[in-house]
Scaffold this active site. Sequence first.
Site, PDB file in Angstrom:
ATOM      1  N   TYR A   1       0.864  -1.185   0.000  1.00  0.00           N
ATOM      2  CA  TYR A   1       0.000   0.000   0.000  1.00  0.00           C
ATOM      3  C   TYR A   1       0.900   1.233   0.000  1.00  0.00           C
TER       4      TYR A   1
ATOM      5  N   GLN B   1       1.182   4.829  -0.145  1.00  0.00           N
ATOM      6  CA  GLN B   1       0.525   6.136  -0.025  1.00  0.00           C
ATOM      7  C   GLN B   1       1.526   7.202   0.431  1.00  0.00           C
TER       8      GLN B   1
ATOM      9  N   SER C   1       0.833  12.529   6.819  1.00  0.00           N
ATOM     10  CA  SER C   1      -0.467  12.907   7.397  1.00  0.00           C
ATOM     11  C   SER C   1      -1.336  13.636   6.377  1.00  0.00           C
TER      12      SER C   1
ATOM     13  N   GLY D   1       5.237  -0.789   3.838  1.00  0.00           N
ATOM     14  CA  GLY D   1       5.754  -2.090   4.262  1.00  0.00           C
ATOM     15  C   GLY D   1       5.637  -3.094   3.120  1.00  0.00           C
TER      16      GLY D   1
ATOM     17  N   ARG E   1       8.485 -13.094  41.462  1.00  0.00           N
ATOM     18  CA  ARG E   1       9.565 -12.265  41.993  1.00  0.00           C
ATOM     19  C   ARG E   1       9.299 -11.895  43.447  1.00  0.00           C
TER      20      ARG E   1
ATOM     21  N   GLN F   1       2.773  -1.860  43.172  1.00  0.00           N
ATOM     22  CA  GLN F   1       2.819  -2.733  41.986  1.00  0.00           C
ATOM     23  C   GLN F   1       1.391  -2.945  41.465  1.00  0.00           C
TER      24      GLN F   1
ATOM     25  N   THR G   1       2.027   5.960  15.228  1.00  0.00           N
ATOM     26  CA  THR G   1       2.303   6.834  14.080  1.00  0.00           C
ATOM     27  C   THR G   1       1.651   6.308  12.805  1.00  0.00           C
TER      28      THR G   1
ATOM     29  N   GLU H   1      -0.738   4.468  10.082  1.00  0.00           N
ATOM     30  CA  GLU H   1      -2.197   4.499   9.889  1.00  0.00           C
ATOM     31  C   GLU H   1      -2.802   5.739  10.529  1.00  0.00           C
TER      32      GLU H   1
ATOM     33  N   ASP I   1      -1.018   9.504  12.395  1.00  0.00           N
ATOM     34  CA  ASP I   1      -0.396   9.968  13.635  1.00  0.00           C
ATOM     35  C   ASP I   1      -1.499  10.204  14.672  1.00  0.00           C
TER      36      ASP I   1
HETATM   37  C1  CO8 Z   1      -1.780  -4.113   8.504  1.00  0.00           C
HETATM   38  C2  CO8 Z   1      -1.276  -3.348   9.673  1.00  0.00           C
HETATM   39  C3  CO8 Z   1       0.015  -2.567   9.422  1.00  0.00           C
HETATM   40  C4  CO8 Z   1      -0.303  -1.135   9.180  1.00  0.00           C
HETATM   41  C5  CO8 Z   1       0.872  -0.421   8.570  1.00  0.00           C
HETATM   42  C6  CO8 Z   1       0.594   1.039   8.437  1.00  0.00           C
HETATM   43  C7  CO8 Z   1       0.136   1.405   7.037  1.00  0.00           C
HETATM   44  C8  CO8 Z   1       0.020   2.909   6.867  1.00  0.00           C
HETATM   45  O1  CO8 Z   1       0.461   3.674   7.667  1.00  0.00           O
HETATM   46  S1  CO8 Z   1      -0.755   3.403   5.449  1.00  0.00           S
HETATM   47  C9  CO8 Z   1      -0.781   5.177   5.492  1.00  0.00           C
HETATM   48  C10 CO8 Z   1      -1.772   5.714   6.480  1.00  0.00           C
HETATM   49  N1  CO8 Z   1      -1.831   7.145   6.379  1.00  0.00           N
HETATM   50  C11 CO8 Z   1      -2.622   7.889   7.114  1.00  0.00           C
HETATM   51  O2  CO8 Z   1      -3.331   7.362   7.971  1.00  0.00           O
HETATM   52  C12 CO8 Z   1      -2.654   9.352   6.824  1.00  0.00           C
HETATM   53  C13 CO8 Z   1      -3.414  10.150   7.847  1.00  0.00           C
HETATM   54  N2  CO8 Z   1      -4.110  11.262   7.215  1.00  0.00           N
HETATM   55  C14 CO8 Z   1      -5.474  11.204   6.904  1.00  0.00           C
HETATM   56  O3  CO8 Z   1      -6.130  10.200   7.148  1.00  0.00           O
HETATM   57  C15 CO8 Z   1      -6.154  12.379   6.237  1.00  0.00           C
HETATM   58  O4  CO8 Z   1      -5.421  12.938   5.293  1.00  0.00           O
HETATM   59  C16 CO8 Z   1      -6.684  13.402   7.264  1.00  0.00           C
HETATM   60  C17 CO8 Z   1      -7.919  12.741   7.814  1.00  0.00           C
HETATM   61  C18 CO8 Z   1      -5.719  13.678   8.392  1.00  0.00           C
HETATM   62  C19 CO8 Z   1      -7.004  14.738   6.627  1.00  0.00           C
HETATM   63  O5  CO8 Z   1      -7.885  14.594   5.530  1.00  0.00           O
HETATM   64  P1  CO8 Z   1      -8.177  15.790   4.482  1.00  0.00           P
HETATM   65  O6  CO8 Z   1      -9.054  15.255   3.430  1.00  0.00           O
HETATM   66  O7  CO8 Z   1      -6.906  16.390   4.060  1.00  0.00           O
HETATM   67  O8  CO8 Z   1      -8.857  16.928   5.303  1.00  0.00           O
HETATM   68  P2  CO8 Z   1     -10.096  17.068   6.259  1.00  0.00           P
HETATM   69  O9  CO8 Z   1     -10.699  18.386   5.959  1.00  0.00           O
HETATM   70  O10 CO8 Z   1      -9.638  16.853   7.655  1.00  0.00           O
HETATM   71  O11 CO8 Z   1     -11.132  15.936   5.850  1.00  0.00           O
HETATM   72  C20 CO8 Z   1     -12.097  16.112   4.840  1.00  0.00           C
HETATM   73  C21 CO8 Z   1     -13.350  15.400   5.227  1.00  0.00           C
HETATM   74  O12 CO8 Z   1     -13.104  14.000   5.172  1.00  0.00           O
HETATM   75  C22 CO8 Z   1     -13.480  13.391   6.403  1.00  0.00           C
HETATM   76  N3  CO8 Z   1     -12.588  12.256   6.572  1.00  0.00           N
HETATM   77  C23 CO8 Z   1     -11.249  12.267   6.760  1.00  0.00           C
HETATM   78  N4  CO8 Z   1     -10.789  11.029   6.831  1.00  0.00           N
HETATM   79  C24 CO8 Z   1     -11.846  10.202   6.675  1.00  0.00           C
HETATM   80  C25 CO8 Z   1     -11.993   8.795   6.670  1.00  0.00           C
HETATM   81  N5  CO8 Z   1     -10.939   7.980   6.843  1.00  0.00           N
HETATM   82  N6  CO8 Z   1     -13.238   8.294   6.481  1.00  0.00           N
HETATM   83  C26 CO8 Z   1     -14.303   9.099   6.326  1.00  0.00           C
HETATM   84  N7  CO8 Z   1     -14.219  10.438   6.330  1.00  0.00           N
HETATM   85  C27 CO8 Z   1     -13.006  10.980   6.497  1.00  0.00           C
HETATM   86  C28 CO8 Z   1     -13.319  14.481   7.422  1.00  0.00           C
HETATM   87  O13 CO8 Z   1     -14.076  14.222   8.574  1.00  0.00           O
HETATM   88  C29 CO8 Z   1     -13.816  15.672   6.651  1.00  0.00           C
HETATM   89  O14 CO8 Z   1     -15.229  15.618   6.647  1.00  0.00           O
HETATM   90  P3  CO8 Z   1     -16.087  16.991   6.639  1.00  0.00           P
HETATM   91  O15 CO8 Z   1     -15.650  17.741   5.435  1.00  0.00           O
HETATM   92  O16 CO8 Z   1     -17.483  16.505   6.607  1.00  0.00           O
HETATM   93  O17 CO8 Z   1     -15.718  17.693   7.921  1.00  0.00           O
HETATM   94  C1  FAD Z   2       6.474   1.338  10.844  1.00  0.00           C
HETATM   95  C2  FAD Z   2       5.722   2.162   9.848  1.00  0.00           C
HETATM   96  C3  FAD Z   2       5.035   1.525   8.821  1.00  0.00           C
HETATM   97  C4  FAD Z   2       4.373   2.279   7.843  1.00  0.00           C
HETATM   98  N1  FAD Z   2       3.763   1.645   6.807  1.00  0.00           N
HETATM   99  C5  FAD Z   2       3.201   2.368   5.811  1.00  0.00           C
HETATM  100  C6  FAD Z   2       2.629   1.725   4.676  1.00  0.00           C
HETATM  101  O1  FAD Z   2       2.588   0.497   4.571  1.00  0.00           O
HETATM  102  N2  FAD Z   2       2.132   2.497   3.679  1.00  0.00           N
HETATM  103  C7  FAD Z   2       2.134   3.853   3.748  1.00  0.00           C
HETATM  104  O2  FAD Z   2       1.665   4.499   2.812  1.00  0.00           O
HETATM  105  N3  FAD Z   2       2.644   4.496   4.832  1.00  0.00           N
HETATM  106  C8  FAD Z   2       3.172   3.783   5.856  1.00  0.00           C
HETATM  107  N4  FAD Z   2       3.702   4.418   6.955  1.00  0.00           N
HETATM  108  C9  FAD Z   2       3.675   5.877   7.014  1.00  0.00           C
HETATM  109  C10 FAD Z   2       2.716   6.393   8.078  1.00  0.00           C
HETATM  110  O3  FAD Z   2       1.384   6.196   7.703  1.00  0.00           O
HETATM  111  C11 FAD Z   2       2.997   7.876   8.333  1.00  0.00           C
HETATM  112  O4  FAD Z   2       4.295   7.965   8.861  1.00  0.00           O
HETATM  113  C12 FAD Z   2       1.974   8.450   9.280  1.00  0.00           C
HETATM  114  O5  FAD Z   2       0.725   8.597   8.640  1.00  0.00           O
HETATM  115  C13 FAD Z   2       2.423   9.801   9.877  1.00  0.00           C
HETATM  116  O6  FAD Z   2       2.700  10.711   8.878  1.00  0.00           O
HETATM  117  P1  FAD Z   2       4.070  11.546   8.825  1.00  0.00           P
HETATM  118  O7  FAD Z   2       5.173  10.570   8.884  1.00  0.00           O
HETATM  119  O8  FAD Z   2       3.945  12.429   7.667  1.00  0.00           O
HETATM  120  O9  FAD Z   2       4.099  12.386  10.161  1.00  0.00           O
HETATM  121  P2  FAD Z   2       3.992  13.967  10.276  1.00  0.00           P
HETATM  122  O10 FAD Z   2       2.627  14.376   9.895  1.00  0.00           O
HETATM  123  O11 FAD Z   2       5.117  14.611   9.570  1.00  0.00           O
HETATM  124  O12 FAD Z   2       4.153  14.130  11.834  1.00  0.00           O
HETATM  125  C14 FAD Z   2       5.243  14.832  12.480  1.00  0.00           C
HETATM  126  C15 FAD Z   2       4.681  15.569  13.705  1.00  0.00           C
HETATM  127  O13 FAD Z   2       3.815  16.605  13.275  1.00  0.00           O
HETATM  128  C16 FAD Z   2       2.584  16.556  13.973  1.00  0.00           C
HETATM  129  N5  FAD Z   2       1.504  17.037  13.083  1.00  0.00           N
HETATM  130  C17 FAD Z   2       1.330  16.767  11.771  1.00  0.00           C
HETATM  131  N6  FAD Z   2       0.244  17.386  11.298  1.00  0.00           N
HETATM  132  C18 FAD Z   2      -0.298  18.053  12.322  1.00  0.00           C
HETATM  133  C19 FAD Z   2      -1.452  18.892  12.471  1.00  0.00           C
HETATM  134  N7  FAD Z   2      -2.290  19.099  11.465  1.00  0.00           N
HETATM  135  N8  FAD Z   2      -1.700  19.432  13.670  1.00  0.00           N
HETATM  136  C20 FAD Z   2      -0.881  19.171  14.719  1.00  0.00           C
HETATM  137  N9  FAD Z   2       0.213  18.391  14.641  1.00  0.00           N
HETATM  138  C21 FAD Z   2       0.512  17.840  13.469  1.00  0.00           C
HETATM  139  C22 FAD Z   2       2.416  15.090  14.343  1.00  0.00           C
HETATM  140  O14 FAD Z   2       1.583  14.952  15.491  1.00  0.00           O
HETATM  141  C23 FAD Z   2       3.851  14.681  14.634  1.00  0.00           C
HETATM  142  O15 FAD Z   2       4.144  15.016  15.969  1.00  0.00           O
HETATM  143  C24 FAD Z   2       4.363   3.688   7.939  1.00  0.00           C
HETATM  144  C25 FAD Z   2       5.019   4.315   8.999  1.00  0.00           C
HETATM  145  C26 FAD Z   2       5.699   3.575   9.948  1.00  0.00           C
HETATM  146  C27 FAD Z   2       6.410   4.274  11.065  1.00  0.00           C
END
Ligand code: CO8
Ligand code: FAD
Length: 669
Positions: free
Chosen positions: A140, A142, A149, A182, A315, A335, A427, A429, A431
């Site tokens: 995946y 992204q 974020s 990953g 212990r 404890q 962090t 999925e 932060d």
């Molecule tokens: C298998 C296990 C291992 C896992 C390994 C890890 C894999 C990964 O990390 S994959 C990468 C994951 N990445 C992330 O999670 C990134 C986090 N960032 C986000 O989710 C978004 O960009 C976010 C929510 C912070 C901001 O979204 P953005 O569209 O820019 O702005 P925002 O204005 O806040 O949202 C727009 C609208 O969408 C809604 N929305 C946001 N996210 C969602 C969602 N997931 N579902 C439904 N609605 C959503 C908001 O509530 C908002 O609604 P409204 O307009 O009605 O208020």
């Molecule tokens: C072990 C691991 C596995 C991962 N696997 C995947 C994967 O399979 N696929 C994939 O696509 N991604 C993956 N990721 C990426 C992961 O989803 C991102 O690292 C995560 O979503 C956080 O985003 P960032 O790194 O940009 O953090 P940043 O957003 O840069 O965060 C840095 C700091 O800024 C703060 N911050 C950011 N925005 C705001 C705000 N709006 N307001 C206040 N504070 C804020 C945060 O709280 C944090 O303290 C993985 C990460 C890790 C560590």
Amino acid sequence: MAAVDGGEVDHLAGERATAHFDVDAMKVAWAGSRHAVEVNDRMARLVASDPVFRKDTRTMLSRKELFKDTLKKAAHAWKRIVELRLTEEEANLLRLYVDQPGYVDLHWGMFVPAIKGQGTEEQQKKWVPMAYKFQIIGCYAQTELGHGSNVQGLETTATFDPNTDEFVVHSPTLTSSKWWPGGLGKASTHAVVYARLITQGKDYGIHGFIVQLRSLDDHSPLPGITLGDIGGKFGSGAYNSMDNGVLRFDHVRIPRDQMLMRLSQVTREGKYVHSDVPKQLLYGTMVYVRQTIVADASKALSRAVCIAVRYSAIRKQFGSQAGGPETQVLNYKTQQSRLFPLLASAYAYRFVGEWLKWLYTDVMQKLEAKDYSTLPEAHACTAGLKSVTTSATADAIEECRKLCGGHGYLNSSGLPELFAVYVPACTYEGDNVVLLLQVARFLMKTVSQLASGKQPVGTTAYMGNIQYLMQCKSAVNTAGDWLNPAAIKEVFEARALRMAVNCAQNISKAPSQEEGFSELSPDLLESAVAHVQLIIVTKFFEKLQQDIIGHGVKEQLQNLCNIYALFLLHKHLGDFLSTGCITPKQGALANEQLGRLYAQVRPNAVALVDAFDYTDHYLSSVLGRYDGDVYPALYAEAWKDPLNETVIPDGYQEHLRPLLKQQLKFSRL
Ligand SMILES: CCCCCCCC(=O)SCCNC(=O)CCNC(=O)[C@H](O)C(C)(C)COP(=O)(O)OP(=O)(O)OC[C@H]1O[C@@H](n2cnc3c(N)ncnc32)[C@H](O)[C@@H]1OP(=O)(O)O
Ligand SMILES: Cc1cc2nc3c(=O)[nH]c(=O)nc-3n(C[C@H](O)[C@H](O)[C@H](O)COP(=O)(O)OP(=O)(O)OC[C@H]3O[C@@H](n4cnc5c(N)ncnc54)[C@H](O)[C@@H]3O)c2cc1C
């Protein structure tokens, strides 16, 4: 028989004999059903008895050895799944008990769900069977070097070329390099790549595309693709078994039908068409995975707690002035006050995870029927619960390490590796702070709608009771009054609502909503936490309303539920006092009641962690052994370290001997 992999003497037998409840029935309450206990047990034992799945020397392997070992285990797991014709449920559990992060987690956990959630039926028919048979391996992709974020800020582009009916996928800048996915670094042949869709000269924002990365013949990267691993990560062993990767595209062409087109399409002519579904469905895979992460939090937390409780019963320190036996550290009130809230939290997260799974399934069914009304609630609940449970679990694993004293710091305790593997859950999925701000946004919207008379539903329904909750005062008069669920629920609801309303009022004083939100964001975080904690407490109470069978099981769960709630009240006393929900005297009474509850848990503590039903293999901790035979195991484990392979260490001749034999004279001596 509980989960013991070997050993003859049960050093914890005395502890087990003092339990006031039926442990087997508690296993059913924990796992969800008798069937779940049976299948969990069978898969855990299958893994534990297979030498390929050994992991006791994992922290001593080099990164390359560890990665190869992960490939071997994943292939062997697949072989067993096919040979034994395991069901999907059994296969998932088998992978869980193998307990080594690897590409398969992302393949099954994100790649397949992304195609199922965002692909058309035709696309699913084409890609899902190949993924199910492991003819392709997916990840995946992204996050980028520059943005994680802020998903809307991603820079990778997918530009439609109508001449060839293809998308051209490109990384225009260094910061647009995909970074972190990953399974990408070394294993995946394909990825779901998120990129800005550009057609007819217009940027339509982020969309998902299936892109082949490596040759299916020799695994070499396809033309125009640069990829590799991003390097070593926190801790030895731990998440280093995963090949988190970097990926760059140099004008890579993919057929138009590899854009995931369930939500929006690009026609042969290049016209962009968006179906009449909310754009947020693009984020659906993240909602799905956040829900699974909440369930995983209870697994990780219960594992750490199981180790710390068993070891604390073994212990002994102090207390034998008159030559009598020393005190088990589990008998120290300090404890107990550190450990039992974590035990209670493990159960709380287990039950809220169960409920969240139900909520997710319910929302998905509604979406199928084109009812999108519960999507914001699903997003707020998954984001909030993911954030609160993972932060608390990461802290709790570290607390369990300290609860095990010096031996907790040894790799053989299992706790350092568990912590290092778990901590990125705060962090990935999303932060945890960023996700809590999403919850806060949802709460502020709900509060603003109260004025217009709109009745909140679901987990915010309590806000509809605003007239009462804004002015009520707790009627608790004695410590025992805190055992009344209604008394607890009332103060948690009043605290959450008052904090949200305070934030909304302060935001309204700012020049703009946006500025107010930004200025108030630290308070908003706390408000979101209060709301999420209310959900967890409420769902625990609701669990207790269900039919819970087995001698003493319900009583134990009631105690744990009260501990969870009153511990939170004690920890966040400032919130409850400053919002006027309780008086200082009532706060002190809650603390008094907590002490009594800890005393009731004490004789049941070991049995309560036995109910998690973990094998010694899964726990991989000499301190958490089922039989409690800790000291011989610790002693034997030390000799396995590569440093002990020779009596005289490498480097003695070059560095130690010359030092010890030096003839230099210091003037001061
Ligand atoms: C298998 C296990 C291992 C896992 C390994 C890890 C894999 C990964 O990390 S994959 C990468 C994951 N990445 C992330 O999670 C990134 C986090 N960032 C986000 O989710 C978004 O960009 C976010 C929510 C912070 C901001 O979204 P953005 O569209 O820019 O702005 P925002 O204005 O806040 O949202 C727009 C609208 O969408 C809604 N929305 C946001 N996210 C969602 C969602 N997931 N579902 C439904 N609605 C959503 C908001 O509530 C908002 O609604 P409204 O307009 O009605 O208020
Ligand atoms: C072990 C691991 C596995 C991962 N696997 C995947 C994967 O399979 N696929 C994939 O696509 N991604 C993956 N990721 C990426 C992961 O989803 C991102 O690292 C995560 O979503 C956080 O985003 P960032 O790194 O940009 O953090 P940043 O957003 O840069 O965060 C840095 C700091 O800024 C703060 N911050 C950011 N925005 C705001 C705000 N709006 N307001 C206040 N504070 C804020 C945060 O709280 C944090 O303290 C993985 C990460 C890790 C560590």
